[in-house]
Design an enzyme around this catalytic site. Structure first.
Site, PDB file in Angstrom:
ATOM      1  N   ASP A  10       0.852  -1.401  -0.010  1.00 35.01           N
ATOM      2  CA  ASP A  10       0.258   0.218  -0.477  1.00 35.01           C
ATOM      3  C   ASP A  10       0.592   1.023  -0.187  1.00 35.01           C
ATOM      4  OD1 ASP A  10      -2.576   1.504   0.542  1.00 35.01           O
ATOM      5  OD2 ASP A  10      -1.411   1.848   2.585  1.00 35.01           O
ATOM      6  N   ASP A  12      -0.075   5.113   1.104  1.00 29.96           N
ATOM      7  CA  ASP A  12      -0.525   5.859   2.344  1.00 29.96           C
ATOM      8  C   ASP A  12       0.046   5.711   3.689  1.00 29.96           C
ATOM      9  OD1 ASP A  12      -0.783   8.499   0.218  1.00 29.96           O
ATOM     10  OD2 ASP A  12      -2.868   7.305  -0.113  1.00 29.96           O
TER      11      ASP A  12
HETATM   12  C1  BG6 Z   1      -5.274   5.789  -0.006  1.00 29.97           C
HETATM   13  C2  BG6 Z   1      -6.147   6.480   1.478  1.00 29.97           C
HETATM   14  O1  BG6 Z   1      -4.504   5.152  -0.122  1.00 29.97           O
HETATM   15  O2  BG6 Z   1      -5.960   6.289  -0.709  1.00 29.97           O
HETATM   16  C3  BG6 Z   1      -6.969   7.376   1.745  1.00 29.97           C
HETATM   17  O3  BG6 Z   1      -5.358   6.125   2.689  1.00 29.97           O
HETATM   18  C4  BG6 Z   1      -6.691   8.304   0.191  1.00 29.97           C
HETATM   19  O4  BG6 Z   1      -7.423   8.203   2.544  1.00 29.97           O
HETATM   20  C5  BG6 Z   1      -7.265   6.768  -1.387  1.00 29.97           C
HETATM   21  O5  BG6 Z   1      -8.384   8.953   0.340  1.00 29.97           O
HETATM   22  C6  BG6 Z   1      -7.314   7.590  -2.513  1.00 29.97           C
HETATM   23  O6  BG6 Z   1      -6.628   8.773  -2.670  1.00 29.97           O
HETATM   24  P1  BG6 Z   1      -6.628   9.919  -3.670  1.00 29.97           P
HETATM   25  O7  BG6 Z   1      -5.679  10.495  -3.339  1.00 29.97           O
HETATM   26  O8  BG6 Z   1      -7.037   9.322  -5.009  1.00 29.97           O
HETATM   27  O9  BG6 Z   1      -7.833  11.302  -3.397  1.00 29.97           O
HETATM   28 MG    MG Z   2      -2.834   2.993   3.646  1.00 33.39          MG
END
Ligand code: BG6
Ligand code: MG
Length: 221
Positions: A10, A12
């Site tokens: 993963d 984030d």
């Molecule tokens: C995930 C995060 O990796 O990505 C979430 O943990 C986030 O918090 C999701 O909402 C979508 O991310 P993005 O960058 O496409 O808005």
């Molecule tokens: Mg994550």
């Protein structure tokens, strides 16, 4: 010692600590809508897609909006988030992540990204890790958000590897569930109380080696 065919990461909260930036951007939006939104609420949004995150926040405020307004709000949130992460560099990589990924590469273990974020490629480029990834599956390639296993299953398919021989690394309960549902071994990074469904939970990847991983998973034959 039986090394994994692939490790799926993963992004984030595993590769970079971007949850604080997601929170700040959602918080501004929630404040503007007068919806109470706390860091505890944000925990439920980890691993969850942009649209599902917005729906969750609107649900907290019992607010029903039309599609066009929702798209506008998501665009605003993302523009703010992009400003917050544009300065992200190698210094923002979480402890141990780069070293462990490099060990995987040297050992011939495929390195795959499995992220719900549509900004994943940009973050990998900014922190300089993009060249180390054999496959990237992100929010632009999937239709179902974690805890559905789609993102990890597609990652394994991209490298033609069997999920049963792969390890997923996740910081979110929804991601741990996604990995398990896809038939992967799962390492949780963070709090045992949140990630207890994982096969092994560690605070961070600091000091992690393939040998420690295989020993902990019992992949020792
Ligand atoms: C995930 C995060 O990796 O990505 C979430 O943990 C986030 O918090 C999701 O909402 C979508 O991310 P993005 O960058 O496409 O808005
Ligand atoms: Mg994550």
């Amino acid at each position: 010692m039986r090394f994994p065919a692939a490790c799926l990461f993963d992004m984030d909260g595993v590769i970079v600590d971007s949850a604080v930036h997601h929170f700040e951007a959602w918080k501004r939006l929630a404040d503007a809508l007068s919806i109470p939104f706390t860091e505890k609420d944000n925990e439920a949004l980890k691993g969850v897609s942009r649209v599902d995150s917005l729906e969750y926040i609107l649900g907290l405020g019992h607010l029903v909006l039309d599609e066009a307004t929702k798209v506008k709000l998501m665009d605003q949130k993302n523009a703010h988030y992009l400003r917050l992460i544009e300065g992200m560099r190698a210094k923002d990589i979480l402890p141990g992540a780069k070293e462990f990924i490099e060990e995987c590469k040297e050992a011939g273990v495929a390195v795959i990204l499995g992220s719900s974020s549509r900004n994943a490629q940009m973050v990998l480029d900014n922190v300089g890790l993009a060249p180390l990834f054999d496959a990237v599956v992100d929010g632009n390639h999937i239709t179902l958000s974690k805890p559905d296993p789609e993102v990890f299953v597609k990652g394994a398919q991209a490298m033609n590897v069997d999920p049963a021989q792969c390890v997923v690394f996740e910081d979110a309960a929804s991601g741990v569930r996604a990995g398990k549902a896809g038939g992967f071994a799962v390492v949780g990074l963070g709090d045992e109380a949140v990630l207890g469904e994982a096969d092994w939970v560690l605070p961070t990847m600091q000091g992690l080696t393939l040998e420690r991983l295989c020993t902990a998973l019992g992949w020792v034959d």
